[in-house]
Design a protein around this motif. Structure first.
Motif: not given
Length: 414
Positions: A343-348
């Motif tokens: 999930a974190i990569p999508t927020e970058i």
């Protein structure tokens, strides 16, 4: 502006999108049931085909190792053809591979068919984060990642409890069990394809404007450079490597480790299933809580601390209850970090939904070196020392990398 249903204009989700992700979770369930059928039947297969500990460890780690050269390519393809198509292709590939695995007679052909299964596995692993990022807004990414990951844990549990525990004795061994798993996976295409086509026609990918972009050497280079440019992504690669070291090292060897301590195969399989129960619990609690609080770094660090503690506890546990508790703690930690690295990569910034598959595939392209090293180290160190303790200690030390890299993550990726 509030719509009166808890969402805002431009942030609404079609109800059928939830159903699509649930079906995606079923595809993950089928993948993992086929994948871990080998680990579930590792002892009888090794005895029948004459595998050494190192060969058995290599087979358990073959799928993770195959991710290393294939991951980035798969991610780049999925960011261009779309998740729905990629998942359909994956079901066909790993279904055929599992069917072929049931006919193997030695190490080379078991290795070859396992590698083929890995080709299909990559498209599920990276296609599902891509699917979620395309049909759900950022506020729901951690929670919806939990949905399909629960399917993966159910698949691992099914490999041990249903595959080894029920189908194996009922059907007469691992070969017919592998065939049944293959046929069920291929039959699921008749469900996935029409539903995915209908959803694509009716709803598209509202949160992924870059979906299904064109292929070109220039665009591929730009995508890879753009993803790898962020420090947060490089730290996530470290977290992913340690996570996969733990996940595959434990999932591949737990039943055998427990049997070596005197547990009968049925009880060993039951205790090993607690690792999956722990993963499910961690996945259900940690990512949604992280979504609500908007805090990623403490969640990742906490998972690393719990993982190291759980594996360390397993080393010294002398009772079935103690071993079961240790397995639950380690499983919860692994289950908690798993959705976060998706999930974190999508927020970058400059990654987002359009490059989600490429970003997650980069994590796994490097990280699956750890996925291979985990089971291979455990098997090889057992051959050398006659004990599983050195391998477990190595896994516990590896878990500290999650803590150290997690501490370096920005509180909000940007």
């Amino acid at each position: 502006m509030d719509r009166g249903d808890g969402t805002e204009h431009g942030d609404a989700v079609a109800p059928s999108s939830y159903a699509l992700v649930v079906l995606g979770g079923v595809s993950y369930l089928l993948l993992m049931a086929n994948w871990f059928a080998l680990a579930a039947f590792l002892d009888p297969i090794s005895d029948q085909l004459g595998f050494t500990g190192a060969q058995a460890g290599a087979l358990v780690g073959a799928i993770p190792l195959t991710y290393v050269p294939l991951s980035l390519l798969t991610g780049l393809v999925l960011d261009r053809v779309g998740a729905r198509t990629g998942i359909a292709a994956a079901l066909a590939v790993f279904g055929v591979a599992q069917f072929l695995r049931s006919f193997t007679v030695g190490f080379p052909d078991m290795l070859a068919t396992t590698v083929l299964l890995a080709v299909g596995a990559t498209a599920i692993t990276f296609g599902l984060p891509k699917l979620v990022a395309g049909v759900f807004p950022p506020r729901l990414l951690g929670t919806m990642s939990t949905v399909y990951l629960l399917g993966s844990y159910a698949g691992i549990a099914a490999a041990y409890s249903v595959g080894r525990g029920i189908l194996g004795p009922l059907l007469g061994g691992w070969r017919p069990t592998f065939r049944v798993l293959a046929v069920v996976s291929l039959a699921f295409l008749a469900v996935w394809v029409p539903v995915a086509l209908w959803h694509a026609r009716e709803h598209g990918t509202p949160y992924d404007e870059g979906s299904e972009s064109a292929f070109s050497l220039t665009s591929v280079r730009e995508d890879v450079a753009q993803v790898f440019a962020h420090r947060a992504m490089r730290l996530l690669v470290v977290v992913g490597t340690a996570y996969l070291l733990l996940a595959h090292g434990l999932q591949g060897w737990l039943p055998t480790i427990l049997e070596s301590r005197g547990l009968d195969p049925g009880l060993a399989a039951t205790v090993a299933t607690l690792f999956v129960v722990g993963q499910a619990a961690g996945t259900l609690v940690i990512p949604p809580a992280s979504d609500r609080l908007g805090r990623r770094r403490p969640a990742v660090v906490g998972c690393g601390v719990a993982a190291a503690g759980g594996v360390g506890w397993l080393v010294v546990a002398e009772s079935v209850v103690g071993a079961g508790a240790a397995v639950l703690v380690a499983g919860a930690a692994v289950g908690g970090v798993s959705p976060l690295i998706r999930a974190i990569p999508t927020e970058i910034e400059d990654v987002g939904p359009a490059l989600t598959a490429t970003a997650v595939s980069l994590i796994f392209a490097v990280g699956e070196l750890g996925g291979f090293a985990g089971p291979f180290l455990v098997g090889t160190l057992r051959d050398v020392t006659g004990s599983f303790v050195p391998g477990l200690v190595a896994l516990a030390v590896g878990a500290t990398a999650i803590v150290l890299a997690g501490m370096g993550l920005p509180e909000r990726t940007e």
